[in-house]
Design an enzyme around this catalytic site. Structure first.
Site, PDB file in Angstrom:
ATOM      1  N   THR A 184       0.854  -1.111  -0.096  1.00 43.96           N
ATOM      2  CA  THR A 184      -0.133  -0.215   0.014  1.00 43.96           C
ATOM      3  C   THR A 184       0.773   1.262  -0.043  1.00 43.96           C
ATOM      4  O   THR A 184       0.349   2.526  -0.091  1.00 43.96           O
ATOM      5  CB  THR A 184      -1.063   0.080   1.339  1.00 43.96           C
ATOM      6  OG1 THR A 184      -0.102  -0.410   2.472  1.00 43.96           O
ATOM      7  CG2 THR A 184      -2.079  -0.952   0.963  1.00 43.96           C
ATOM      8  N   GLU A 185       2.092   1.113   0.299  1.00 44.55           N
ATOM      9  CA  GLU A 185       3.138   2.386   0.081  1.00 44.55           C
ATOM     10  C   GLU A 185       4.586   1.726  -0.279  1.00 44.55           C
ATOM     11  O   GLU A 185       4.915   0.811   0.076  1.00 44.55           O
ATOM     12  CB  GLU A 185       3.217   3.071   1.283  1.00 44.55           C
ATOM     13  CG  GLU A 185       2.530   3.866   1.836  1.00 44.55           C
ATOM     14  CD  GLU A 185       2.933   4.634   2.945  1.00 44.55           C
ATOM     15  OE1 GLU A 185       4.028   4.688   3.474  1.00 44.55           O
ATOM     16  OE2 GLU A 185       2.182   5.413   3.732  1.00 44.55           O
ATOM     17  N   THR A 186       4.943   2.265  -1.407  1.00 42.72           N
ATOM     18  CA  THR A 186       6.259   1.894  -1.856  1.00 42.72           C
ATOM     19  C   THR A 186       6.863   2.922  -3.187  1.00 42.72           C
ATOM     20  O   THR A 186       6.010   3.466  -3.606  1.00 42.72           O
ATOM     21  CB  THR A 186       6.538   0.527  -2.760  1.00 42.72           C
ATOM     22  OG1 THR A 186       7.939   0.115  -2.709  1.00 42.72           O
ATOM     23  CG2 THR A 186       5.955   0.301  -3.860  1.00 42.72           C
TER      24      THR A 186
END
Length: 389
Positions: free
Chosen positions: A325-327
């Site tokens: 969900t974040e990178t």
């Protein structure tokens, strides 16, 4: 795409989080790893042709902690079914805590537009960025000006014009009228990953989401709703509390008419150390940033992120899909071992991520967040992949 990977066991050393003064901050923790291998297989969607390859996988065991929550990991570790080849090399990594921020603390429904003189975090636009939207599951977006004030409806619409190529947009909260503004500005085919940031105001957030959906769209526009962000990693909730928050949100959302996925978002390390988290979400939603592994260069970010997907998949017994969900990768800041911030390296990292596991990853983030503090390594403001610097 089918991959073989190696399960590894490592040690987690967490640092204390400073209490935010005005808004929520992005903080890091150091992680020290020592690796033990075990063979496992997992299916992950990527953008390259189907290949069977061996990759390294780290399963983290917490041995010391500055918080009671993190210390729980010592009793919920992941044991490999087979042990072999002990790797003696160590690596330092840290995790990025990303969160909702607004000009007023505690407000989950702030709708005050910013003045026209406020500087926008999207001022440096995609004009000079060569990163395209294709190949990624989606992108994260925050509706704040450089001074932390709320962007206006018109500013959000302008930002969203630059995000039309992304199938999914992740929001972190409901403040600044962001749900209604993004619903109005997105294309008809785009879906939203919404967030309930304040877990003590779940019903208020659901009411805000319901009102926005009924006024400017439908529940079909919403693919996922998250509850909290990195609560266990940040030491602000136990796994049991996270389960209660998710259950409360599911009940409220169902009553509001939503029948889609509900998840808690945490770091990959938090899930590996606390596999009870696997029981609560409809799929595993985790944040993972290769920059904070000092042994990973930008061009290797994709395989590194893929390893984290496989680690979480294994920790959850192969029973839950995993979405990053974040990178991303910072364009400015301090060099951290092999991790060097620059625009060119950001582009290389994003390309690598897309190639390895892009269809399972939300890129972080649309525009630079100049309202944040510099943070550790001086990178906090500079993750905007569509910003020019």
């Amino acid at each position: 795409m089918r991959f073989s990977n190696f399960l590894t066991v490592s040690a987690l050393l967490t640092g204390a989080l400073g209490a935010p003064a005005v808004r929520h901050k992005h903080e890091k923790r150091d992680v020290v790893t020592a690796t033990v291998h075990a063979q496992v297989t997992v299916v992950v969607s990527g953008n390259s042709g189907e290949t069977i390859v061996p990759v390294n996988e780290n399963a983290v065991v917490a041995t010391t902690s500055s918080t009671a929550v993190a210390s729980q990991a010592t009793t919920s570790t992941l044991e490999p079914t087979t042990s072999a080849n002990v790797v003696t090399s160590q690596q330092q990594t840290s995790t990025l805590q990303s969160s909702e921020a607004a000009s007023t603390v505690g407000s989950s429904t702030s709708s005050s537009p910013s003045s026209s003189s406020s500087t926008s975090s999207s001022a440096s636009s995609s004009a000079s960025s060569s990163i395209s939207a294709s190949g990624a599951k989606g992108i994260t977006y925050s509706p704040y000006n450089d001074d932390g004030s709320c962007k206006s409806t018109a500013q959000v619409a302008s930002d969203l014009e630059q995000l039309t190529g992304f199938d999914n947009i992740r929001l972190y909260g409901v403040d600044c009228s962001q749900v209604e503004n993004v619903l109005q500005a997105k294309t008809s085919s785009q879906k939203l990953f919404l967030g309930i940031y304040y877990v003590d105001k779940i019903q208020d957030a659901v009411d805000t989401i319901k009102s926005a959906v009924e006024s400017y769209g439908s529940w079909d526009d919403i693919t996922t709703v998250s509850v909290g962000n990195e609560l266990v990693n940040g030491g602000s909730a136990t796994t049991t509390q996270v389960g209660e928050y998710v259950s409360t949100a599911k009940s409220a959302l169902t009553s509001a008419g939503y029948t889609g996925s509900v998840v808690s978002v945490d770091t990959f390390i938090a899930v590996i150390n606390n596999p009870d988290l696997c029981n609560y979400s409809d799929y595993m939603a985790v944040n993972a940033h290769a920059y904070f592994d000092e042994n990973t260069a930008a061009q290797d970010a994709g395989p590194w992120v893929l390893e984290q997907i496989e680690r979480v998949y294994t920790a959850c017994g192969g029973k839950k899909d995993v979405v990053i969900t974040e990178t991303g990768w910072p364009s400015k800041g301090d060099t951290y071992g092999e991790a060097v911030p620059s625009k060119a390296n950001q582009e290389a990292a994003i390309s690598s991520i897309k190639s390895s596991c892009g269809s399972s990853a939300y890129l972080f983030t649309a525009f630079n967040d100049l309202w944040k503090d510099d943070g550790q390594y001086g990178v906090e403001k500079y993750w905007g992949i569509l910003s020019s610097d």
